[in-house]
Design a protein around this motif. Structure first.
Motif, PDB file in Angstrom:
ATOM      1  N   GLY A 138       1.722   9.639  10.024  1.00 10.82           N
ATOM      2  CA  GLY A 138       1.743   9.478   8.571  1.00 10.82           C
ATOM      3  C   GLY A 138       0.642  10.310   7.946  1.00 10.82           C
ATOM      4  N   LYS A 139      -0.137   9.704   7.067  1.00 14.21           N
ATOM      5  CA  LYS A 139      -1.231  10.433   6.424  1.00 14.21           C
ATOM      6  C   LYS A 139      -2.588  10.079   7.040  1.00 14.21           C
ATOM      7  N   LYS A 156       0.921  -2.940   6.112  1.00 13.10           N
ATOM      8  CA  LYS A 156       1.001  -2.561   4.699  1.00 13.10           C
ATOM      9  C   LYS A 156      -0.244  -1.789   4.265  1.00 13.10           C
ATOM     10  N   ILE A 157      -1.407  -2.242   4.710  1.00 18.76           N
ATOM     11  CA  ILE A 157      -2.664  -1.561   4.375  1.00 18.76           C
ATOM     12  C   ILE A 157      -2.703  -0.179   5.009  1.00 18.76           C
ATOM     13  N   ALA A 158      -2.286  -0.090   6.274  1.00 11.54           N
ATOM     14  CA  ALA A 158      -2.350   1.185   7.004  1.00 11.54           C
ATOM     15  C   ALA A 158      -1.500   2.267   6.356  1.00 11.54           C
ATOM     16  N   ALA A 159      -0.474   1.864   5.639  1.00 16.25           N
ATOM     17  CA  ALA A 159       0.387   2.837   4.968  1.00 16.25           C
ATOM     18  C   ALA A 159      -0.289   3.461   3.752  1.00 16.25           C
ATOM     19  N   GLU A 160      -1.428   2.889   3.331  1.00 10.97           N
ATOM     20  CA  GLU A 160      -2.075   3.328   2.090  1.00 10.97           C
ATOM     21  C   GLU A 160      -3.398   4.055   2.298  1.00 10.97           C
ATOM     22  N   THR A 161      -3.808   4.279   3.539  1.00  9.97           N
ATOM     23  CA  THR A 161      -5.130   4.860   3.770  1.00  9.97           C
ATOM     24  C   THR A 161      -5.089   5.952   4.832  1.00  9.97           C
TER      25      THR A 161
END
Length: 363
Positions: free
Chosen positions: A13-14, A79-84
Protein backbone atom coordinates in the motif's frame (compact mmCIF):
# COMPACT_ATOMS: atom_id res chain seq x y z
CA UNK A 1 30.95 -6.62 15.78
CA UNK A 2 27.99 -8.70 14.70
CA UNK A 3 26.31 -8.75 11.30
CA UNK A 4 22.78 -9.98 10.72
CA UNK A 5 20.64 -10.69 7.71
CA UNK A 6 18.09 -8.07 6.68
CA UNK A 7 14.38 -8.38 7.40
CA UNK A 8 12.08 -6.05 5.48
CA UNK A 9 8.81 -4.74 6.84
CA UNK A 10 6.15 -2.59 5.24
CA UNK A 11 6.12 -1.58 1.61
CA UNK A 12 2.55 -2.65 0.92
CA UNK A 13 0.00 0.00 0.00
CA UNK A 14 1.38 3.40 0.96
CA UNK A 15 3.39 2.09 3.94
CA UNK A 16 7.10 2.87 3.98
CA UNK A 17 9.42 -0.10 3.40
CA UNK A 18 11.96 -0.46 6.18
CA UNK A 19 14.95 -2.75 6.54
CA UNK A 20 15.93 -4.16 9.92
CA UNK A 21 19.40 -5.64 10.23
CA UNK A 22 22.17 -5.89 7.66
CA UNK A 23 23.31 -2.43 6.59
CA UNK A 24 20.07 -0.75 7.67
CA UNK A 25 20.28 1.93 10.37
CA UNK A 26 19.01 1.10 13.85
CA UNK A 27 15.31 1.94 13.89
CA UNK A 28 13.18 3.34 16.72
CA UNK A 29 9.94 1.83 17.94
CA UNK A 30 7.30 2.67 20.48
CA UNK A 31 3.98 1.12 21.48
CA UNK A 32 0.50 2.66 21.45
CA UNK A 33 -0.76 2.94 25.02
CA UNK A 34 -4.54 3.11 24.65
CA UNK A 35 -7.32 1.04 23.15
CA UNK A 36 -8.16 1.68 19.49
CA UNK A 37 -11.62 0.21 18.92
CA UNK A 38 -13.24 3.67 18.88
CA UNK A 39 -11.93 4.09 15.34
CA UNK A 40 -14.43 1.46 14.16
CA UNK A 41 -17.32 3.78 14.96
CA UNK A 42 -15.90 7.29 14.67
CA UNK A 43 -14.10 8.98 11.79
CA UNK A 44 -12.95 11.67 14.21
CA UNK A 45 -11.35 9.03 16.44
CA UNK A 46 -9.55 7.56 13.43
CA UNK A 47 -8.25 10.95 12.32
CA UNK A 48 -7.09 11.68 15.87
CA UNK A 49 -5.08 8.44 15.98
CA UNK A 50 -3.59 9.10 12.54
CA UNK A 51 -2.66 12.65 13.52
CA UNK A 52 -0.79 11.42 16.59
CA UNK A 53 0.95 8.74 14.53
CA UNK A 54 2.17 11.41 12.12
CA UNK A 55 3.53 13.44 15.04
CA UNK A 56 5.37 10.38 16.38
CA UNK A 57 6.79 9.81 12.90
CA UNK A 58 8.00 13.42 12.75
CA UNK A 59 9.75 12.94 16.12
CA UNK A 60 11.73 10.00 14.72
CA UNK A 61 9.52 6.95 15.30
CA UNK A 62 10.14 4.33 12.58
CA UNK A 63 7.80 1.53 13.74
CA UNK A 64 4.69 1.59 15.94
CA UNK A 65 3.27 -1.44 17.74
CA UNK A 66 -0.32 -1.95 18.89
CA UNK A 67 -1.74 -4.49 21.33
CA UNK A 68 -4.40 -6.64 19.64
CA UNK A 69 -6.30 -8.44 22.43
CA UNK A 70 -9.49 -9.14 20.45
CA UNK A 71 -10.98 -9.20 16.96
CA UNK A 72 -12.37 -5.67 17.21
CA UNK A 73 -8.85 -4.43 17.90
CA UNK A 74 -7.57 -6.37 14.89
CA UNK A 75 -10.22 -4.76 12.67
CA UNK A 76 -9.40 -1.34 14.12
CA UNK A 77 -5.68 -1.76 13.47
CA UNK A 78 -6.35 -2.75 9.86
CA UNK A 79 -8.38 0.42 9.49
CA UNK A 80 -5.61 2.56 10.99
CA UNK A 81 -2.91 0.90 8.87
CA UNK A 82 -4.75 1.91 5.72
CA UNK A 83 -4.34 5.58 6.66
CA UNK A 84 -0.64 5.88 7.53
CA UNK A 85 2.78 5.45 5.94
CA UNK A 86 4.36 4.37 9.24
CA UNK A 87 4.89 0.58 9.50
CA UNK A 88 2.54 -0.80 12.17
CA UNK A 89 2.96 -3.98 14.20
CA UNK A 90 0.22 -6.18 15.66
CA UNK A 91 1.13 -7.54 19.10
CA UNK A 92 -0.60 -10.92 19.47
CA UNK A 93 -0.80 -13.29 22.43
CA UNK A 94 -2.64 -16.61 22.77
CA UNK A 95 -5.13 -16.39 19.85
CA UNK A 96 -3.54 -17.19 16.50
CA UNK A 97 -6.76 -16.19 14.71
CA UNK A 98 -6.03 -12.57 15.64
CA UNK A 99 -2.68 -12.87 13.88
CA UNK A 100 -4.34 -14.38 10.82
CA UNK A 101 -6.84 -11.51 10.69
CA UNK A 102 -4.06 -8.91 10.95
CA UNK A 103 -2.24 -10.41 7.97
CA UNK A 104 -5.24 -9.41 5.84
CA UNK A 105 -4.56 -5.71 6.27
CA UNK A 106 -1.71 -3.31 5.53
CA UNK A 107 0.02 -4.22 8.81
CA UNK A 108 3.79 -4.56 8.44
CA UNK A 109 4.71 -7.11 11.09
CA UNK A 110 3.14 -9.59 13.49
CA UNK A 111 4.59 -9.99 16.97
CA UNK A 112 3.95 -13.42 18.45
CA UNK A 113 5.32 -15.72 21.11
CA UNK A 114 5.15 -19.20 19.54
CA UNK A 115 5.14 -20.65 23.05
CA UNK A 116 1.73 -19.18 23.87
CA UNK A 117 0.09 -19.22 20.44
CA UNK A 118 -0.67 -22.92 20.78
CA UNK A 119 0.06 -26.07 18.82
CA UNK A 120 2.62 -26.19 16.03
CA UNK A 121 -0.05 -26.15 13.34
CA UNK A 122 -1.29 -22.77 14.60
CA UNK A 123 2.19 -21.28 14.39
CA UNK A 124 2.51 -22.79 10.91
CA UNK A 125 -0.78 -21.16 9.87
CA UNK A 126 0.51 -17.73 11.00
CA UNK A 127 3.82 -18.23 9.19
CA UNK A 128 2.04 -19.33 6.01
CA UNK A 129 -0.22 -16.25 6.09
CA UNK A 130 2.79 -13.98 6.65
CA UNK A 131 4.63 -15.59 3.72
CA UNK A 132 1.64 -15.11 1.43
CA UNK A 133 1.07 -11.48 2.40
CA UNK A 134 4.69 -10.35 2.79
CA UNK A 135 4.56 -9.75 6.55
CA UNK A 136 7.51 -10.08 8.88
CA UNK A 137 7.28 -11.67 12.32
CA UNK A 138 8.85 -10.74 15.63
CA UNK A 139 9.35 -13.50 18.15
CA UNK A 140 8.99 -11.87 21.55
CA UNK A 141 10.52 -13.64 24.55
CA UNK A 142 10.52 -12.32 28.10
CA UNK A 143 11.16 -13.73 31.54
CA UNK A 144 7.43 -14.03 32.24
CA UNK A 145 6.78 -16.40 29.35
CA UNK A 146 9.48 -19.06 29.51
CA UNK A 147 8.51 -22.64 28.55
CA UNK A 148 7.83 -24.81 31.59
CA UNK A 149 10.88 -27.03 31.17
CA UNK A 150 13.23 -24.05 30.82
CA UNK A 151 11.57 -22.27 33.75
CA UNK A 152 12.18 -25.40 35.85
CA UNK A 153 15.89 -25.35 34.94
CA UNK A 154 16.05 -21.75 36.13
CA UNK A 155 14.40 -22.71 39.43
CA UNK A 156 16.84 -25.61 39.82
CA UNK A 157 19.82 -23.36 39.17
CA UNK A 158 20.79 -25.14 35.95
CA UNK A 159 20.27 -22.04 33.81
CA UNK A 160 20.51 -18.37 34.56
CA UNK A 161 17.54 -16.25 33.56
CA UNK A 162 19.64 -14.70 30.78
CA UNK A 163 20.58 -18.17 29.47
CA UNK A 164 16.92 -19.17 29.70
CA UNK A 165 15.85 -16.20 27.59
CA UNK A 166 18.42 -17.04 24.93
CA UNK A 167 17.57 -20.75 24.98
CA UNK A 168 13.86 -19.95 24.54
CA UNK A 169 14.66 -17.63 21.64
CA UNK A 170 16.79 -20.34 19.97
CA UNK A 171 14.00 -22.85 20.35
CA UNK A 172 11.32 -20.59 18.94
CA UNK A 173 13.53 -19.44 16.09
CA UNK A 174 14.03 -23.06 15.10
CA UNK A 175 10.27 -23.43 14.74
CA UNK A 176 10.12 -20.63 12.16
CA UNK A 177 13.28 -21.94 10.46
CA UNK A 178 11.61 -25.32 10.10
CA UNK A 179 8.91 -23.66 7.99
CA UNK A 180 11.60 -22.16 5.69
CA UNK A 181 10.71 -18.66 6.87
CA UNK A 182 13.53 -16.20 7.50
CA UNK A 183 11.76 -12.83 7.64
CA UNK A 184 11.66 -12.67 11.40
CA UNK A 185 13.24 -10.73 14.24
CA UNK A 186 13.83 -11.79 17.83
CA UNK A 187 13.60 -9.92 21.11
CA UNK A 188 14.67 -11.09 24.55
CA UNK A 189 13.61 -8.71 27.30
CA UNK A 190 13.91 -8.64 31.05
CA UNK A 191 13.40 -5.88 33.61
CA UNK A 192 17.03 -6.41 34.61
CA UNK A 193 19.67 -4.60 32.58
CA UNK A 194 22.23 -7.36 33.13
CA UNK A 195 19.84 -10.15 32.05
CA UNK A 196 18.78 -8.20 28.97
CA UNK A 197 22.37 -7.53 27.95
CA UNK A 198 23.63 -11.06 28.65
CA UNK A 199 20.80 -12.85 26.83
CA UNK A 200 21.21 -10.71 23.72
CA UNK A 201 24.98 -11.26 23.70
CA UNK A 202 24.52 -15.03 23.91
CA UNK A 203 22.00 -15.03 21.08
CA UNK A 204 23.93 -12.63 18.83
CA UNK A 205 27.07 -14.77 19.13
CA UNK A 206 25.29 -17.74 17.53
CA UNK A 207 22.70 -16.31 15.12
CA UNK A 208 22.40 -13.84 12.25
CA UNK A 209 18.80 -13.01 13.14
CA UNK A 210 18.15 -9.27 13.66
CA UNK A 211 17.48 -8.25 17.24
CA UNK A 212 14.91 -5.91 18.71
CA UNK A 213 16.36 -4.72 22.02
CA UNK A 214 14.70 -3.21 25.05
CA UNK A 215 14.35 -3.48 28.80
CA UNK A 216 10.80 -4.53 29.63
CA UNK A 217 8.87 -3.01 32.54
CA UNK A 218 11.73 -0.53 32.85
CA UNK A 219 9.70 1.75 35.10
CA UNK A 220 8.85 5.46 35.24
CA UNK A 221 10.58 8.14 33.23
CA UNK A 222 13.87 8.53 35.10
CA UNK A 223 14.43 4.91 36.10
CA UNK A 224 13.39 3.65 32.68
CA UNK A 225 15.73 6.02 30.88
CA UNK A 226 18.64 4.95 33.10
CA UNK A 227 18.01 1.24 32.52
CA UNK A 228 17.49 1.62 28.78
CA UNK A 229 20.56 3.81 28.35
CA UNK A 230 22.77 1.33 30.17
CA UNK A 231 21.42 -1.68 28.27
CA UNK A 232 21.43 -0.04 24.85
CA UNK A 233 24.89 1.42 25.35
CA UNK A 234 26.35 -1.95 26.32
CA UNK A 235 24.80 -3.73 23.34
CA UNK A 236 24.92 -1.14 20.58
CA UNK A 237 28.60 -0.37 21.09
CA UNK A 238 29.26 -4.04 20.22
CA UNK A 239 27.02 -3.91 17.17
CA UNK A 240 24.18 -5.82 18.82
CA UNK A 241 20.68 -4.48 18.22
CA UNK A 242 18.92 -3.53 14.99
CA UNK A 243 15.78 -1.87 16.30
CA UNK A 244 15.07 -0.45 19.76
CA UNK A 245 12.16 0.38 22.02
CA UNK A 246 12.52 2.34 25.24
CA UNK A 247 9.73 1.08 27.54
CA UNK A 248 8.60 3.81 29.92
CA UNK A 249 5.61 4.45 32.16
CA UNK A 250 5.38 7.72 30.29
CA UNK A 251 3.91 8.98 26.99
CA UNK A 252 5.01 7.40 23.72
CA UNK A 253 6.66 10.64 22.66
CA UNK A 254 9.11 10.37 25.55
CA UNK A 255 10.03 6.84 24.49
CA UNK A 256 10.83 8.05 20.98
CA UNK A 257 12.80 11.08 22.16
CA UNK A 258 14.82 8.96 24.60
CA UNK A 259 15.67 6.37 21.94
CA UNK A 260 16.61 9.12 19.51
CA UNK A 261 18.97 10.73 22.00
CA UNK A 262 20.59 7.40 22.95
CA UNK A 263 21.24 6.59 19.29
CA UNK A 264 22.65 10.06 18.74
CA UNK A 265 25.04 9.78 21.68
CA UNK A 266 26.35 6.36 20.63
CA UNK A 267 26.93 7.66 17.11
CA UNK A 268 24.17 5.72 15.36
CA UNK A 269 21.90 8.61 14.42
CA UNK A 270 22.78 12.06 13.17
CA UNK A 271 20.98 15.08 11.83
CA UNK A 272 17.84 16.71 13.08
CA UNK A 273 17.56 19.34 15.77
CA UNK A 274 19.84 18.96 18.78
CA UNK A 275 18.78 20.81 21.93
CA UNK A 276 21.33 21.84 24.55
CA UNK A 277 20.12 23.54 27.70
CA UNK A 278 21.39 24.42 31.15
CA UNK A 279 19.83 22.84 34.25
CA UNK A 280 18.95 26.22 35.83
CA UNK A 281 20.22 27.56 39.13
CA UNK A 282 19.84 30.51 41.53
CA UNK A 283 21.20 32.88 38.87
CA UNK A 284 18.27 31.96 36.64
CA UNK A 285 17.00 34.86 34.57
CA UNK A 286 15.13 32.90 31.91
CA UNK A 287 12.52 30.16 32.33
CA UNK A 288 14.48 27.33 30.71
CA UNK A 289 12.09 24.63 31.89
CA UNK A 290 8.99 26.42 30.62
CA UNK A 291 10.58 27.08 27.23
CA UNK A 292 11.70 23.46 26.84
CA UNK A 293 8.24 22.19 27.77
CA UNK A 294 6.65 24.44 25.13
CA UNK A 295 9.16 23.87 22.36
CA UNK A 296 10.83 20.45 22.68
CA UNK A 297 8.47 18.36 20.55
CA UNK A 298 8.12 21.05 17.89
CA UNK A 299 11.88 21.50 17.64
CA UNK A 300 12.61 17.78 17.48
CA UNK A 301 10.00 17.35 14.75
CA UNK A 302 11.63 19.91 12.45
CA UNK A 303 13.51 18.89 9.33
CA UNK A 304 16.58 20.96 10.21
CA UNK A 305 20.15 19.95 11.09
CA UNK A 306 20.81 22.57 13.74
CA UNK A 307 21.72 22.99 17.41
CA UNK A 308 19.42 25.04 19.64
CA UNK A 309 20.75 26.40 22.96
CA UNK A 310 18.36 27.29 25.79
CA UNK A 311 20.27 29.04 28.57
CA UNK A 312 19.08 30.36 31.92
CA UNK A 313 21.30 33.39 32.44
CA UNK A 314 24.09 35.51 31.03
CA UNK A 315 26.74 33.12 32.41
CA UNK A 316 25.45 30.32 30.18
CA UNK A 317 24.04 32.60 27.50
CA UNK A 318 25.64 33.62 24.22
CA UNK A 319 29.14 32.78 25.49
CA UNK A 320 28.70 29.09 26.36
CA UNK A 321 26.06 28.74 23.65
CA UNK A 322 28.17 30.21 20.87
CA UNK A 323 28.45 26.83 19.15
CA UNK A 324 24.66 26.76 18.65
CA UNK A 325 22.99 27.83 15.43
CA UNK A 326 20.39 29.65 17.49
CA UNK A 327 19.88 30.20 21.19
CA UNK A 328 17.74 32.00 23.72
CA UNK A 329 18.37 33.38 27.22
CA UNK A 330 17.24 36.34 29.29
CA UNK A 331 17.27 38.43 32.44
CA UNK A 332 14.39 40.20 34.15
CA UNK A 333 11.68 41.00 31.61
CA UNK A 334 14.09 40.94 28.66
CA UNK A 335 14.87 37.92 26.47
CA UNK A 336 17.92 37.68 24.24
CA UNK A 337 18.02 35.64 21.05
CA UNK A 338 21.43 34.86 19.59
CA UNK A 339 22.92 33.04 16.61
CA UNK A 340 26.41 31.53 16.72
CA UNK A 341 27.12 33.49 19.91
CA UNK A 342 26.10 36.89 18.49
CA UNK A 343 23.02 38.65 19.85
CA UNK A 344 20.48 39.29 17.10
CA UNK A 345 17.54 40.59 19.13
CA UNK A 346 16.61 41.56 22.68
CA UNK A 347 12.87 41.58 23.19
CA UNK A 348 10.20 41.50 25.89
CA UNK A 349 9.30 38.18 27.47
CA UNK A 350 5.79 38.42 26.00
CA UNK A 351 7.05 38.50 22.41
CA UNK A 352 10.00 36.12 22.87
CA UNK A 353 8.38 33.00 21.42
CA UNK A 354 7.12 34.83 18.35
CA UNK A 355 10.50 36.41 17.62
CA UNK A 356 12.32 33.13 18.33
CA UNK A 357 10.11 31.31 15.83
CA UNK A 358 10.78 33.93 13.15
CA UNK A 359 14.55 33.69 13.67
CA UNK A 360 14.40 29.90 13.78
CA UNK A 361 12.50 29.64 10.51
CA UNK A 362 15.02 31.94 8.85
CA UNK A 363 17.80 29.39 9.34
Amino acid sequence: MYRTRTVFIGGAGKTNRLGIGGDSPVSIQTMWKEGITDVLHSRDALLSVVDRIEKLQALGCDILRFAVPDMDSADALIKIAAETTLPLVADIHFDYKLALRCTEGNIAKIRINPGNIGARDRVEAVVKACKETGKAIRIGVNTGSLPLDIAEQVRDGKLSRAEALAETAFRESEILDSFNFDQFIVSMKASSVAETVDSNKVFASKCDIPLHIGVTEAGPLIGGIVKSTLAFGALLKEGIGNTVRVSLSSPMENEVITAREILREVGLRSGGVKIVSCPRCGRNGFDVHGFINRWEKELLSMDKNITVAVMGCVVNGPGEGKHADIGITGAGDKVTIFKHGKIVQTVSADSADTVFRKELLSL
